[in-house]
Design a protein around this motif. Sequence first.
Motif, PDB file in Angstrom:
ATOM      1  N   THR A 185       0.880  -1.297   0.180  1.00  0.00           N
ATOM      2  CA  THR A 185       0.104   0.001   0.176  1.00  0.00           C
ATOM      3  C   THR A 185       0.761   1.160   0.025  1.00  0.00           C
ATOM      4  O   THR A 185       0.601   2.193  -0.720  1.00  0.00           O
ATOM      5  N   GLY A 186       1.882   1.123   0.748  1.00  0.00           N
ATOM      6  CA  GLY A 186       2.671   2.428   0.803  1.00  0.00           C
ATOM      7  C   GLY A 186       3.438   2.649  -0.536  1.00  0.00           C
ATOM      8  O   GLY A 186       3.702   3.928  -0.796  1.00  0.00           O
ATOM      9  N   LEU A 187       4.056   1.869  -0.894  1.00  0.00           N
ATOM     10  CA  LEU A 187       4.822   1.985  -2.155  1.00  0.00           C
ATOM     11  C   LEU A 187       4.101   2.285  -3.245  1.00  0.00           C
ATOM     12  O   LEU A 187       4.218   2.945  -4.425  1.00  0.00           O
ATOM     13  N   ASN A 188       2.644   1.764  -3.406  1.00  0.00           N
ATOM     14  CA  ASN A 188       1.903   2.135  -4.347  1.00  0.00           C
ATOM     15  C   ASN A 188       1.464   3.722  -4.164  1.00  0.00           C
ATOM     16  O   ASN A 188       1.352   4.352  -5.199  1.00  0.00           O
ATOM     17  N   LEU A 189       1.499   4.173  -3.063  1.00  0.00           N
ATOM     18  CA  LEU A 189       1.396   5.667  -3.041  1.00  0.00           C
ATOM     19  C   LEU A 189       2.553   6.577  -3.228  1.00  0.00           C
ATOM     20  O   LEU A 189       2.540   7.282  -4.071  1.00  0.00           O
ATOM     21  N   LEU A 190       3.619   6.006  -2.756  1.00  0.00           N
ATOM     22  CA  LEU A 190       4.775   6.639  -2.789  1.00  0.00           C
ATOM     23  C   LEU A 190       5.271   6.836  -4.479  1.00  0.00           C
ATOM     24  O   LEU A 190       5.679   7.485  -4.953  1.00  0.00           O
ATOM     25  N   LEU A 191       4.958   5.592  -5.100  1.00  0.00           N
ATOM     26  CA  LEU A 191       5.614   5.568  -6.622  1.00  0.00           C
ATOM     27  C   LEU A 191       4.487   6.088  -7.426  1.00  0.00           C
ATOM     28  O   LEU A 191       4.476   5.892  -8.745  1.00  0.00           O
ATOM     29  N   SER A 192       3.315   6.438  -7.002  1.00  0.00           N
ATOM     30  CA  SER A 192       1.915   6.978  -7.794  1.00  0.00           C
ATOM     31  C   SER A 192       1.865   5.646  -8.952  1.00  0.00           C
ATOM     32  O   SER A 192       1.733   6.101 -10.011  1.00  0.00           O
ATOM     33  N   ASN A 228      -5.185  -0.692  -8.083  1.00  0.00           N
ATOM     34  CA  ASN A 228      -6.353  -0.744  -7.275  1.00  0.00           C
ATOM     35  C   ASN A 228      -6.342  -1.839  -6.387  1.00  0.00           C
ATOM     36  O   ASN A 228      -5.307  -2.647  -6.357  1.00  0.00           O
ATOM     37  N   LYS A 229      -7.126  -1.944  -5.531  1.00  0.00           N
ATOM     38  CA  LYS A 229      -7.011  -3.056  -4.411  1.00  0.00           C
ATOM     39  C   LYS A 229      -7.148  -4.265  -4.854  1.00  0.00           C
ATOM     40  O   LYS A 229      -6.458  -5.331  -4.324  1.00  0.00           O
ATOM     41  N   GLU A 230      -8.036  -4.687  -5.885  1.00  0.00           N
ATOM     42  CA  GLU A 230      -7.858  -5.875  -6.409  1.00  0.00           C
ATOM     43  C   GLU A 230      -6.675  -6.333  -7.090  1.00  0.00           C
ATOM     44  O   GLU A 230      -5.870  -7.347  -6.798  1.00  0.00           O
ATOM     45  N   GLU A 231      -5.771  -5.497  -7.757  1.00  0.00           N
ATOM     46  CA  GLU A 231      -4.348  -5.462  -8.317  1.00  0.00           C
ATOM     47  C   GLU A 231      -3.551  -5.885  -6.991  1.00  0.00           C
ATOM     48  O   GLU A 231      -2.622  -6.598  -7.312  1.00  0.00           O
ATOM     49  N   LEU A 232      -3.566  -4.872  -5.964  1.00  0.00           N
ATOM     50  CA  LEU A 232      -2.716  -5.228  -4.932  1.00  0.00           C
ATOM     51  C   LEU A 232      -2.918  -6.342  -4.209  1.00  0.00           C
ATOM     52  O   LEU A 232      -2.080  -7.327  -3.860  1.00  0.00           O
ATOM     53  N   ARG A 233      -4.100  -6.915  -4.138  1.00  0.00           N
ATOM     54  CA  ARG A 233      -4.532  -8.087  -3.545  1.00  0.00           C
ATOM     55  C   ARG A 233      -3.812  -9.413  -4.328  1.00  0.00           C
ATOM     56  O   ARG A 233      -3.493 -10.278  -3.902  1.00  0.00           O
ATOM     57  N   LYS A 234      -3.793  -9.238  -5.728  1.00  0.00           N
ATOM     58  CA  LYS A 234      -3.289 -10.446  -6.497  1.00  0.00           C
ATOM     59  C   LYS A 234      -1.899 -10.467  -6.169  1.00  0.00           C
ATOM     60  O   LYS A 234      -1.045 -11.418  -6.414  1.00  0.00           O
TER      61      LYS A 234
END
Length: 296
Positions: free
Chosen positions: A114-121, A125-131
């Motif tokens: 979650t943090g890197l998704n924000l830091l790296l812009s 989405n959450k489904e992609e993160l869950r995968k």
Amino acid sequence: MWEVKSIKIKAFAKVNLGLRILEKRDDGYHNIESILQTISLFDELNISLAAESIVVTANNPELPLDETNLCYKAADILLKRTGQKRGVIINIKKNIPIGAGLGGGSSDAASVLTGLNLLLSLSLNKEELRKIAVSIGSDVPFFIDGGTAFVSGRGEKIEPINKKIRFNYLIVFPGFSIDTKWAYEKINFLTKRENYITIFNCYFNDSNSGNLELLLKNDFEEVMLGEYVELKKVRRFLIQNGAVSVSLSGSGSSIFGIFDDIMKMDNALSFFAGKGYWAKEAFSIRSSEIPQFALE
């Protein structure tokens, strides 16, 4: 333009409100059914971007800092799958006991995603993160949203429960860890089909703790309480000190009591502290309260 280079994020623990172990799968895992609930106990992560390599530091010397660390794995997988040529520095302040059945390592890993998704812009989405999360560990996908959820499969199938659950917990860690793989190897029975947890058999509201005796059945308890006398003592102490229901979390070693009387819970906390136990009060955290972070 101002570039965000670091993020502080809370990685919340979980408890299992019931856990049923089903058949062993072809991939070596067991199918399970459980209700997971995030609670207010949390680790604190500081994630910073760097020029190259992944570096993990921690305040707990028991935590591995190499590529076997779940935070390292999370960063490595995310960077490779998104083609990022960056390094990451991850500092972990461990407040959640290791090997306690509270999901600390899995929550830390989800927080890195979650943090890197924000830091790296990255705008995943959450489904992609869950995968991505499912390739790191069975519990990691749950922590992308947290809150209350019915999980099945090996833990990767998640059905959010939207009812308001606000239990008060006293978490007691007996001072030793239990390895999850070892715990599954000790299981010599499977839950009978008629005893499976179903979320439709569980009733919750803000003023009633619901049918906890039906809900809080953990198939690891019979085995782990037989292996560790200390767990039996903790369970008995919780009941004697006013818990309305008591359960092992995950495969242990933590045991939690649910209290409907805050004064009794405070007194129970003092009791365990007086006996030298690690004990913390906590309450339910909803998915709408996650993530909690600060950008720098």
